[in-house]
Design a protein around this motif. Sequence first.
Motif: not given
Length: 405
Positions: A148-174
């Motif tokens: 099963e190939i699951r594209p790395p689609r972001i559906v949630n960003v944890v507050p105050d996490s490394a991703a939040a600090e970097a500017g990731f947003q829900p809906g982003d596709l890596i």
Amino acid sequence: MLDFIGQALIYVVPFLLVLTLVVTIHELGHFWVARAFGVKVDRFSIGFGKGVLSRTDKHGIEWRLGWIPLGGYVKFSGDADPSSVPDSRGLEAMREEIAAHDGQGAEKDYFHFKPVWQRALIVAAGPFANFVLAVTIFTLLFSLIGAEIRPPRIVNVVPDSAAAEAGFQPGDLILRVNGRAVEDDVAVQRMVTLSAGDPLDFVVRRGEQDVALTATPRRVETQNPIAGPVRMGVLGVEMRPMPGEATHMRYPPHEAVWQGMKETWSVLETTVTYLGRIVTGRESGDQLSGPLGIAKASGALTNAAADVEASNGIRLANVLLTLISFAAILSIGIGFLNLLPIPVLDGGHLLFYGYEAVARRPLAANIQEMGYRVGLVLLVGLMLFATWNDLRKLSLFQFLGGLSS
């Protein structure tokens, strides 16, 4: 009591079956290449200790099933022990002994008198067979079961996490990590897990645009249902494909082989990366596991596979597929471990053969003996360290402390 015995069997039996398969294939690699070069073999054993079953074939090779199911071995004629690599003086003494027993020229059939390149190939064939086993297993899984190939689609960003600090947003596709294209969330997780404290460069698809982001995963301790408590790099995102994005693919044979090779390389790369981070001080090494940890993992995988809600036939098939996949990963680990340039292991033999090829003579016996002693100490130290990790994860010390209070 019966429940304890049942649980013990669930943990021990799968581990022994998988270990015996992997080690037997490793030793068959040595055996097949040795026989191809005409090396005389005394015994091939599955398991150690006294033989339960034994048969001698027309070539004088004893095929033995030992009563201790912890792998196996192949014994070449003239080998006093697995680490015997005689120097020039030892080879001459061995030559005279063989000539007195079997006649002049008989030494040509013995391992130690084969050209150094043949001996090197025989030694390297064991780890190579482990990698071939892994590729074969992955190939069968990709072709018969698929993936099963699951594209790395972001559906949630944890507050105050490394991703939040970097500017990731829900809906982003890596799309890429450190310049490497990624097609599924597993690839992203592997890279993030082993990058705690190291900046990673991401490219994500946001709407119609590609956006460059840099994030530094944080080391966080999490509870893994298979491995227990683990400390790893965490980005702080939840990835889940949108409806219709995930696909299940069964590969045709030629593509399945390529996918099997890629998966084997990915596991090997992850292992090398982790060990490299330990050497450079970026990881503590607390995730290294020994026999206890591997047995625990095999038992946990068996339990998880057997707990699916399905018919007995499907549950059995699920258990078998899980153990086969585990055998592929363990085979890669054993193949890699044996290639380390540590005397006693295959990599140590290859190191000595490399010296012999350059110097045109074997390394002095006393230096070889010292090397094997140092190698044995290193290997035992590594196993003790891994076993300490296993016992700590099993909470044995807290259990014993509770009994004494």
